[in-house]
Design a protein around this motif. Structure first.
Motif, mmCIF file in Angstrom:
data_model
loop_
_atom_site.group_PDB
_atom_site.id
_atom_site.type_symbol
_atom_site.label_atom_id
_atom_site.label_comp_id
_atom_site.label_asym_id
_atom_site.label_seq_id
_atom_site.Cartn_x
_atom_site.Cartn_y
_atom_site.Cartn_z
ATOM 1 N N PRO B 218 0.814 -1.239 0.034
ATOM 2 C CA PRO B 218 0.069 0.113 -0.117
ATOM 3 C C PRO B 218 0.918 1.374 0.077
ATOM 4 O O PRO B 218 1.820 1.428 0.949
ATOM 5 C CB PRO B 218 -0.770 -0.132 1.412
ATOM 6 N N ARG B 219 0.617 2.135 -1.067
ATOM 7 C CA ARG B 219 1.601 3.216 -1.280
ATOM 8 C C ARG B 219 1.186 3.999 0.322
ATOM 9 O O ARG B 219 2.345 4.948 0.514
ATOM 10 C CB ARG B 219 0.864 3.957 -2.316
ATOM 11 N N MET B 220 0.199 4.244 0.771
ATOM 12 C CA MET B 220 -0.203 5.063 2.003
ATOM 13 C C MET B 220 0.871 4.798 2.892
ATOM 14 O O MET B 220 0.977 5.656 3.928
ATOM 15 C CB MET B 220 -1.502 4.984 2.148
ATOM 16 N N PHE B 221 1.504 3.646 3.191
ATOM 17 C CA PHE B 221 2.296 3.331 4.308
ATOM 18 C C PHE B 221 3.656 3.128 3.654
ATOM 19 O O PHE B 221 4.625 3.009 4.641
ATOM 20 C CB PHE B 221 1.726 2.323 5.108
ATOM 21 N N TYR B 222 3.812 2.716 2.405
ATOM 22 C CA TYR B 222 5.090 2.448 2.049
ATOM 23 C C TYR B 222 5.507 3.272 0.996
ATOM 24 O O TYR B 222 6.631 2.765 0.349
ATOM 25 C CB TYR B 222 5.189 0.904 1.565
ATOM 26 N N GLY B 223 5.139 4.353 0.894
ATOM 27 C CA GLY B 223 5.311 5.395 -0.204
ATOM 28 C C GLY B 223 6.767 6.118 0.087
ATOM 29 O O GLY B 223 7.196 6.893 -0.701
ATOM 30 N N ARG B 224 7.325 6.133 1.147
ATOM 31 C CA ARG B 224 8.548 6.740 1.709
ATOM 32 C C ARG B 224 9.662 6.035 2.385
ATOM 33 O O ARG B 224 9.230 5.230 2.835
ATOM 34 C CB ARG B 224 8.061 7.932 2.806
ATOM 35 N N ARG B 225 10.801 6.237 1.781
ATOM 36 C CA ARG B 225 11.746 5.897 2.591
ATOM 37 C C ARG B 225 12.083 6.042 4.008
ATOM 38 O O ARG B 225 11.713 7.492 4.145
ATOM 39 C CB ARG B 225 13.139 6.251 1.805
ATOM 40 N N ILE B 226 12.549 5.213 4.866
ATOM 41 C CA ILE B 226 12.576 5.611 6.326
ATOM 42 C C ILE B 226 13.754 6.681 6.343
ATOM 43 O O ILE B 226 13.482 7.774 6.909
ATOM 44 C CB ILE B 226 13.103 4.459 6.774
ATOM 45 N N HIS B 227 14.502 6.715 5.238
ATOM 46 C CA HIS B 227 15.585 7.646 5.237
ATOM 47 C C HIS B 227 14.950 9.050 5.055
ATOM 48 O O HIS B 227 15.740 10.134 5.848
ATOM 49 C CB HIS B 227 16.834 7.168 4.251
ATOM 50 N N ASP B 228 14.178 9.092 4.269
ATOM 51 C CA ASP B 228 13.751 10.691 3.835
ATOM 52 C C ASP B 228 12.736 11.095 4.878
ATOM 53 O O ASP B 228 12.059 12.347 4.983
ATOM 54 C CB ASP B 228 12.791 10.293 2.667
#
Lengths: 601, 365
Positions: B218-228
């Motif tokens: 799901p993009r809503m929860f996995y759309g960002r890198r933790i680093h960012d």
């Protein structure tokens, strides 16, 4: 007439357990315990960086999460000769206490209470009566007051919630309202006591979320927090917002207090009260007569056994006058057998091997398609059979009680005596007769469950002691959390072997490792449910699950009534089975994966 | 009975109900209108029936799920659903448990959600059996009648630890064993509790599965890198790094890049939602991210070496370039591994720091 009973899946446990039983004359005469799932984690950690292995083996189990990670870093530190800073040892103790108390609490309420508490009967109770009863269930220690959140309004609300839930989908819900044997005479609690149990079931479900937050502070997440070979990664800096500081420590102290309150005011008194209604069970489910505990909660280094808050030792044949020693390195001491497991050994299937020279050669001879009955005549499990000098051992909270009591640990003697006195008094009162409970009553299904509640109370106390020691050490100016001296692989010997002996919530947990040329070449775990849930050994001795079921009465066999299942799972649940832990070491290709070459470098 | 009616019956006010919808909406990154959709759905829709199977797993996903933290989510989600079968929590055992499941599947064929915890072994019949039947057989049968499948955690999404080399049991994730059904990979070992709750609430609210990325997440929860999204990102940009666990920089909470942090190539919400009621996440507690939400993360060891030594992963150095790359990744909506691999600016980092560690750097004990 002889009946065969199969319980598969055994629910409300971690993982996959199948239990077959034979019954005649209304009692179980034989029992067959099978682990039905394998993953192969010990093969997978081969050739990995030893500092990484904790993360792999932690995934053995998400219920006793953190335990195998802790055991793994300890075994690698043992192999490489690493002492860890005092702060790190105390943090690990606090995290172990968090796991132990939470695991036991969830076991009692979420995983085993429904064997004894009838939730359908609870809906018929008078909330005012439940409230009055709840206030009479007082803590064992005068340091605590009875639990206050027990107003009639609260219990009425619980009834309303649960009734609504059951009505929405009466046929197929989590409580199998119309199918399970709710209302059976095997459920003996009065409606109002059932309601107390149900209310606390829901409170415990809420509270367990709070408990694990301590691991999140130090390990970053839960389940599966982080550990580190050489200490812990959570640096202490009392003058920085970005480290373990006063805010974080105060949070931990607050949670430790809340845990001790809930365990001593709710869980321990509840366990005794509920089980006091079942005095006949105090003669059922005893099983194997030998008990093994490795001890844990070191207050200095792991190799200083005297500093352990929970002691190491063996009790043979329930002789409470002698505590025998456990030798982790004797090749004829701790051994694993595969005669009834789906493996073979190069030395012969009837021989036992010490984990440091163990081997695992897959030999799956079980059925190849849907099966109804496995039986005890051929190998029947993915679990190996551990023995100590040929003896079957029970491990877990009851073993800890036996060993620490026999070792005359003052804290254990005090709480066990108080609990037994309360159990005896309540059983006599509730049943209107002298129920004849004695010290021997510990060795039973309800004894094991009360011992677990005692264990939670002790672990809560140990957490506070570790916290106090952590604060004193920081106050004295020591903020170290990690020993980097042996971090770089270039500082390691070419060959190193180590082990760690730990007390998981479910019992004695051993990890043996062999590091060669900076890689893990061998890893072996002998975990609690392997001791308790294994198949019988070459001399025919049953392990605790199987032995404890012998003689258990079973009702309703003729009608294939769920009641017969209930009586079997009552005893099984008293061990808190953890199958993913028990079964983790199997290989498909048939190669030897656990042979250790004794090399003289 | 709808979720809202049940809440009313339980004594929750409409205000609390709307707050719950607001929390869920915020978690899913919705605008006000989207929140209104949640409100409407929960007011009017019937419960969704759920069958929850455990195969080759360690139960950490279930354990995480019961830690869902916002009070309403934690209290109600089990009730919002009709969790008809879950062998961890259900009261019945043995054939009564099996009967309950079979009846539910029959009654709600084509409509229920199948939740799978654990991978499925394909090496041998005997590697995972329930009630004398193989996991594969049970999965195939239950997947046929499911409206959608939720693959909880790294095991069901990509095989996790048992799928790491040499994968002795030939463990397979769900999406490799089924086609023609929507499969939602809710990654992580385990997934964050509130992510699990959010995925389910989304499905109930909108009657469809959430938008997925190229890896089925799901993009809503996995759309960002933790680093960012990491609060230590500023230290990375400033070139301030931990050089050894518990060193002076560790005590100041500097960036863990050189300790092997996999945050730069791990997509998850740890830095935003955090764990266990927003208490912390691995990096905040001083340990590098091990990348547990990424497929094959156990074969990306060693965990404690920084990224350039991990095959296929590189990273850029400056803040603005990192920001730009992340934007590209989000807009393009591609599997981001492709994006990070072609940005190799490690030299810059090496020039700006004193890495590597000196061999004689030890802290005494």
């Amino acid at each position: 007439m002889e009946y065969k009973i199969v319980v598969d899946p055994v629910t409300r446990i971690e993982g996959h357990l199948r239990m077959e039983a034979v019954a005649s004359g209304g009692r179980i005469t034989d029992a067959i315990s099978t682990g039905t799932m394998v993953r192969g984690i010990e093969i997978i950690v081969k050739d990995r960086d030893p500092r990484d292995v904790w993360a792999f083996v932690m995934r053995v189990c998400g219920v006793c999460t953190s335990m195998h990670g802790l055991s793994s870093v300890r075994s690698v530190e043992n192999a490489l000769g690493i002492d860890i800073p005092h702060n790190a040892q105390m943090v690990r103790n606090i995290m172990l206490g968090t796991l132990t108390t939470r695991d036991h609490l969830v076991h009692f309420y979420q995983l085993s209470a429904l064997d004894w508490v009838d939730i359908v009967s609870a809906l018929k109770a008078d909330p005012a009566e439940a409230s009055a009863i709840a206030r009479t269930i007082s803590p064992l220690s005068e340091a605590y007051t009875p639990w206050g959140e027990n107003s009639p309004g609260y219990f009425a609300d619980v009834q309303r919630k649960v009734k609504r839930f059951l009505e929405v989908n009466p046929d197929n819900n989590l409580f199998s309202t119309n199918r399970w044997c709710w209302g059976s005479k095997l459920y003996k609690l009065p409606p109002a006591v059932n309601l107390v149990g149900l209310g606390h079931y829901l409170q415990a479900l809420d509270f367990q979320r709070e408990m694990c937050k301590i691991q999140t502070i130090f390990g970053g997440k839960n389940p599966h927090p982080n550990y580190l070979v050489g200490g812990m990664a959570c640096a202490v800096n009392m003058q920085d917002p970005n480290a373990i500081n006063m805010d974080r420590l105060s949070f931990v102290q607050q949670k430790i207090q809340e845990i001790n309150e809930f365990v001593n005011r709710v869980y321990l008194p509840d366990a005794i009260a509920v089980l006091s209604f079942y005095p006949e069970w105090a003669r059922i489910g005893g099983g194997v007569r030998n008990y093994l505990s490795y001890g844990d909660f070191p207050m200095t280094q792991m190799n200083e056994l005297d500093s352990y808050l929970s002691k190491r030792g063996i009790i043979m044949d329930r002789n409470m006058n002698a505590v025998e020693e456990f030798d982790p390195l004797a090749l004829d001491g701790l051994q694993e057998f595969v005669n009834n497991s789906w493996y073979k050994y190069s030395v012969g299937k009837d021989k036992g091997l010490h984990p440091s020279v163990g081997e695992t050669i897959l030999d799956y001879t079980g059925p190849g398609e849907d099966y109804d009955w496995l039986g005890p005549d051929k190998p029947y499990s993915w679990i190996k059979t551990p023995r100590y000098r040929g003896h079957a051992m029970e491990v877990g909270p009851l073993a800890r009680l036996a060993v620490n009591y026999a070792a005359k640990d003052p804290g254990m003697v005090e709480i066990a005596d108080a609990a037994l006195a309360r159990w005896r008094q309540m059983a006599d009162k509730f049943n209107g007769r002298d129920c004849g409970l004695t010290f021997d009553s510990w060795f039973s299904t309800p004894g094991r469950m009360i011992a677990r509640a005692i264990d939670a109370s002790r672990a809560g106390r140990f957490m506070q002691m570790a916290y106090d020691s952590l604060i004193a050490n920081i106050k004295a100016g020591d903020e170290r959390m990690f020993n980097s001296a042996r971090w770089e692989p270039s500082s390691w010997p070419a060959d190193a072997k180590g082990y760690s002996l730990n007390e998981a919530p479910r019992g004695a947990n051993a990890h043996y490792c062999h590091i060669h040329n900076r890689k893990m070449v061998n890893y072996q775990m002998v975990v609690p449910t392997t001791w308790n849930g294994s198949p019988r050994d070459p001399s025919g001795q049953r392990s605790p699950f199987e032995e404890s079921l012998i003689g258990t009465p079973v009702a309703g066999i003729e009608q294939s009534n769920p009641e017969m299942t209930l009586e079997i799972i009552r005893t099984l649940h008293s061990f808190d089975p953890c199958m993913a832990c028990a079964v983790h070491l199997y290989d498909e290709s048939g190669t030897i994966i656990h042979r250790i070459n004794i090399e003289n470098q | 009975m709808t979720f809202y009616e049940e809440l009313k019956a339980k004594g929750y006010t409409r205000r609390q109900f709307l707050k719950f919808c607001g929390i869920m909406g915020a978690m899913m990154g919705l605008h006000q209108t989207g929140v209104a959709q949640i409100v409407e759905a929960l007011e009017t829709k019937e419960r969704v029936h759920v069958i929850w199977e455990h195969f080759q797993e360690c139960t950490c996903c279930s354990e995480s799920f019961i830690r869902a933290s916002h009070p309403l989510v934690g209290k109600i989600l089990l009730e919002l659903l009709s969790l008809d079968y879950d062998d961890l929590l259900m009261a019945a055992a043995g054939h009564v448990a099996e009967q309950t499941k079979e009846a539910s599947i029959r009654q709600h064929y084509g409509k229920y959600i199948l939740c799978v915890e654990g991978s499925i072994p394909t090496g041998s019949f005997g590697y995972c059996t329930l009630g004398g039947r193989s996991a594969k057989e049970i999965f195939d049968e239950e997947a046929r009648g499911a409206a959608a499948i939720i693959a909880w955690g790294n095991c069901a999404s990509s095989g996790c630890v048992q799928g790491a080399r040499p994968n002795p049991t030939k463990a397979r994730p769900v999406h490799k064993l089924i086609s023609g059904k929507p499969v939602i990979n809710v990654q992580g070992c385990p997934p964050i509790a509130d992510v699990m709750a959010g995925v389910i609430t989304y499905y109930i609210t909108f009657g469809r599965i959430p938008e997925l990325d190229a890896m089925g997440r799901p993009r809503m929860f996995y759309g960002r890198r933790i680093h960012d999204t990491c609060y230590r990102r500023a230290f990375y940009d400033a070139g301030l790094f931990v050089q050894s666990f518990d060193d002076e920089n560790a005590k100041k909470g500097y960036c863990l890049y050189y300790m092997g942090c996999k945050g730069p190539n791990t997509f998850n919400s740890c830095g935003i939602i955090k764990w266990n009621d927003c208490i912390s996440y691995p990096i905040q507690s001083g340990h590098p991210c091990i990348g547990c939400a990424e497929p094959g993360y156990f074969d990306q060891e060693p965990f404690y070496e920084h990224l350039p030594s991990v095959p296929g992963i590189g990273i850029e150095a400056t803040a603005d370039k990192i920001g730009a790359a992340a934007t590209v990744a989000a807009l393009a909506g591609v599997s981001v591994h492709a994006v990070v691999t072609n940005i190799q600016k490690r030299k810059l980092i090496d020039n700006n720091t004193e890495y590597p560690l000196k061999d004689d750097q030890v802290d005494g004990i």
